[in-house]
Design a protein around this motif. Structure first.
Motif, PDB file in Angstrom:
ATOM      1  N   LEU A   1       1.028  -1.262  -0.050  1.00 52.96           N
ATOM      2  CA  LEU A   1      -0.063   0.084   0.005  1.00 52.96           C
ATOM      3  C   LEU A   1       0.702   1.447   0.008  1.00 52.96           C
ATOM      4  O   LEU A   1       0.383   2.294  -0.229  1.00 52.96           O
ATOM      5  N   THR A   2       2.122   1.158   0.167  1.00 46.87           N
ATOM      6  CA  THR A   2       3.003   2.309   0.208  1.00 46.87           C
ATOM      7  C   THR A   2       3.471   2.820  -1.446  1.00 46.87           C
ATOM      8  O   THR A   2       4.423   3.572  -1.575  1.00 46.87           O
ATOM      9  N   LEU A   3       2.765   1.984  -2.370  1.00 48.91           N
ATOM     10  CA  LEU A   3       3.379   2.187  -3.628  1.00 48.91           C
ATOM     11  C   LEU A   3       2.783   3.424  -4.307  1.00 48.91           C
ATOM     12  O   LEU A   3       3.325   3.646  -5.553  1.00 48.91           O
ATOM     13  N   GLY A   4       2.103   4.266  -3.873  1.00 48.49           N
ATOM     14  CA  GLY A   4       1.457   5.418  -4.457  1.00 48.49           C
ATOM     15  C   GLY A   4       0.566   5.321  -5.496  1.00 48.49           C
ATOM     16  O   GLY A   4      -0.363   4.267  -5.738  1.00 48.49           O
ATOM     17  N   ASP A   5       0.754   5.773  -6.721  1.00 51.36           N
ATOM     18  CA  ASP A   5      -0.312   5.600  -7.655  1.00 51.36           C
ATOM     19  C   ASP A   5      -0.022   4.255  -8.202  1.00 51.36           C
ATOM     20  O   ASP A   5      -0.996   3.878  -9.116  1.00 51.36           O
ATOM     21  N   ARG A   6       0.977   3.390  -8.071  1.00 55.93           N
ATOM     22  CA  ARG A   6       0.831   1.971  -8.480  1.00 55.93           C
ATOM     23  C   ARG A   6       0.080   0.983  -8.001  1.00 55.93           C
ATOM     24  O   ARG A   6      -0.383  -0.036  -8.349  1.00 55.93           O
TER      25      ARG A   6
ATOM     26  N   GLY B   1      -2.529   4.755   0.644  1.00 59.75           N
ATOM     27  CA  GLY B   1      -2.706   3.466  -0.032  1.00 59.75           C
ATOM     28  C   GLY B   1      -4.207   2.637   0.398  1.00 59.75           C
ATOM     29  O   GLY B   1      -4.926   2.340  -0.278  1.00 59.75           O
ATOM     30  N   ALA B   2      -4.337   2.990   1.854  1.00 59.08           N
ATOM     31  CA  ALA B   2      -5.649   2.338   2.428  1.00 59.08           C
ATOM     32  C   ALA B   2      -6.829   3.238   1.979  1.00 59.08           C
ATOM     33  O   ALA B   2      -7.874   2.704   1.620  1.00 59.08           O
ATOM     34  N   ARG B   3      -6.580   4.626   1.509  1.00 59.54           N
ATOM     35  CA  ARG B   3      -7.525   5.350   0.883  1.00 59.54           C
ATOM     36  C   ARG B   3      -8.036   4.769  -0.408  1.00 59.54           C
ATOM     37  O   ARG B   3      -9.425   4.841  -0.782  1.00 59.54           O
ATOM     38  N   ARG B   4      -7.073   4.378  -0.929  1.00 58.03           N
ATOM     39  CA  ARG B   4      -7.320   3.776  -2.467  1.00 58.03           C
ATOM     40  C   ARG B   4      -7.917   2.567  -2.287  1.00 58.03           C
ATOM     41  O   ARG B   4      -9.056   2.343  -3.331  1.00 58.03           O
ATOM     42  N   LEU B   5      -7.716   1.775  -1.281  1.00 57.98           N
ATOM     43  CA  LEU B   5      -8.250   0.466  -1.172  1.00 57.98           C
ATOM     44  C   LEU B   5      -9.480   0.591  -0.833  1.00 57.98           C
ATOM     45  O   LEU B   5     -10.526   0.104  -1.608  1.00 57.98           O
ATOM     46  N   ALA B   6      -9.876   1.638   0.019  1.00 57.32           N
ATOM     47  CA  ALA B   6     -11.426   1.847   0.402  1.00 57.32           C
ATOM     48  C   ALA B   6     -12.240   2.480  -0.712  1.00 57.32           C
ATOM     49  O   ALA B   6     -13.492   2.028  -0.822  1.00 57.32           O
TER      50      ALA B   6
ATOM     51  N   VAL C   1      -8.100   7.052   8.261  1.00 59.15           N
ATOM     52  CA  VAL C   1      -8.674   6.641   7.107  1.00 59.15           C
ATOM     53  C   VAL C   1      -9.975   5.931   7.404  1.00 59.15           C
ATOM     54  O   VAL C   1     -10.206   4.661   7.415  1.00 59.15           O
ATOM     55  N   PRO C   2     -10.969   6.931   7.943  1.00 57.34           N
ATOM     56  CA  PRO C   2     -12.280   6.370   8.431  1.00 57.34           C
ATOM     57  C   PRO C   2     -13.095   5.476   7.536  1.00 57.34           C
ATOM     58  O   PRO C   2     -13.862   4.680   7.989  1.00 57.34           O
ATOM     59  N   GLU C   3     -12.815   5.587   6.209  1.00 57.19           N
ATOM     60  CA  GLU C   3     -13.683   5.050   5.215  1.00 57.19           C
ATOM     61  C   GLU C   3     -13.258   3.449   4.929  1.00 57.19           C
ATOM     62  O   GLU C   3     -14.051   2.993   4.200  1.00 57.19           O
TER      63      GLU C   3
END
Length: 345
Positions: free
Chosen positions: A120-125, A176-181, A206-208
């Motif tokens: 999850l630390t990979l940014g845009d990837r 990364g967690a935000r992108r996941l959510a 990241v409450p979402e």
């Protein structure tokens, strides 16, 4: 007569070695055999010193409890080593999808949900990698777990590889967690109890994201920690986590070496009564803090199989839920897992 049961030992991946002959010394009648169960946390792997593939899991799941479905959790299994590091876990999702397809007609729909690994630390990837996992899994991909369990003490280990102290505190991990959510995927987190403040910070930032704490929040039972001191600090952290409505709790994982119970060192394997009494303080604290609707019992097999058998483990959980109402029992054994991982019972 010389005993044919080998002494307890550790595998190369820091798990207690499974001794089938030792486990076979104790058998129990199945409690409440008609209670539907979703096992929301187990692994599948083929290591040099331990094989636990679909036949082994189905053999355990078929020992009498009504295991309807299960969720596979990442464990560095069948990585594609021909790919760059960030793409190697795609091999695990690919392999587990084949396993799930093979289990579709089984009594237990094993690996109906798949939780893989994307850094999850990979940014845009992160997003294109997540999209690949989702596409490969054919509707089964449910979320991600990163390697996060870490402690400074060299004997506190529960992973094949020892990760660095991160990545939980890193801003990139939260992004990364935000992108996941945003993709409707969940975040499983395996952390030891001294790291729970970091887990709390992620949950609040990241409450979402639906964040699922693994293994009761990892109370450590080995030196240099003292169990009495650990319990008070762990309970305070669990209570704080429960204040975040986006956090769920998995009840289990207490038969790992880091938990310090050492049942595997006894001549006979533990009964469900012994397990229930040993684990009652941790399990009841979690249920009291989170409520049954945010808790789910888990097997953590084959890791926990070093200390106890599958039927005995679930008997222990059923004993621990004796005081729960019918609706609470449904939540603990299948309902919460079905809702969180989007599975049918």
């Amino acid at each position: 007569m010389v005993s044919m049961i080998p002494p307890p030992s550790m595998t190369a991946s820091r798990h207690i070695a499974i001794r089938e002959a030792w486990l076979a010394q104790h058998a129990e009648a199945i409690l409440e055999p008609d209670l539907p169960i979703i096992d929301p946390h187990h692994h599948i792997w083929d290591h040099a010193d331990q094989r636990y593939l679909l036949p082994e899991f189905l053999a355990d799941a078929g020992t009498g409890h009504d295991i309807r479905a299960s969720v596979f959790i990442q464990c560095s299994s069948q990585y594609d080593m021909t790919e760059p590091p960030e793409r190697r876990p795609l091999g695990e999702t690919r392999f587990m999808t084949r396993v799930a397809e093979a289990a579709e007609t089984a009594t237990t729909r094993a690996c109906a949900g798949i939780v893989g690994l994307v850094d999850l630390t990979l940014g845009d990837r992160v997003v294109p990698l997540l999209e690949e996992h989702v596409a490969i899994a054919g509707g089964r991909f449910r979320g991600v777990r990163n390697r996060t369990a870490w402690d400074a003490a060299p004997n506190i280990r529960s992973n094949l590889e020892s990760p660095p102290p991160g990545p939980l505190p890193l801003p990139a991990f939260r992004e990364g967690a935000r992108r996941l959510a945003a993709m409707g995927l969940t975040l499983d987190v395996w952390a030891y109890h001294p790291q729970l403040a970091q887990v709390l910070a992620v949950a609040r930032a990241v409450p979402e994201v639906t964040l699922i704490v693994n293994h009761c929040g990892g109370p450590i039972g080995l030196s240099p920690y003292r169990r009495a001191d650990v319990f008070a600090a762990w309970r305070a952290s669990v209570t704080a986590l429960a204040g975040c409505p986006n956090v769920m709790m998995k009840l289990g994982g207490l038969a790992m070496d880091v938990g310090g119970y050492a049942f595997h060192q006894q001549p006979m394997p533990p009964s469900s009564i012994i397990l229930a009494e040993a684990w009652r303080p941790a399990i009841e604290t979690c249920i009291e803090a989170f409520g049954a609707e945010r808790c789910m019992f888990e097997s953590n097999f084959p890791v926990d199989k070093g200390m106890c058998s599958y039927p005995v483990l679930w008997n222990a959980f059923k004993r621990l839920a004796t005081a729960a109402s019918a609706s609470e029992r449904t939540a603990l054994f299948s309902g919460t897992a079905a809702r969180v991982y989007r599975l049918s019972v």
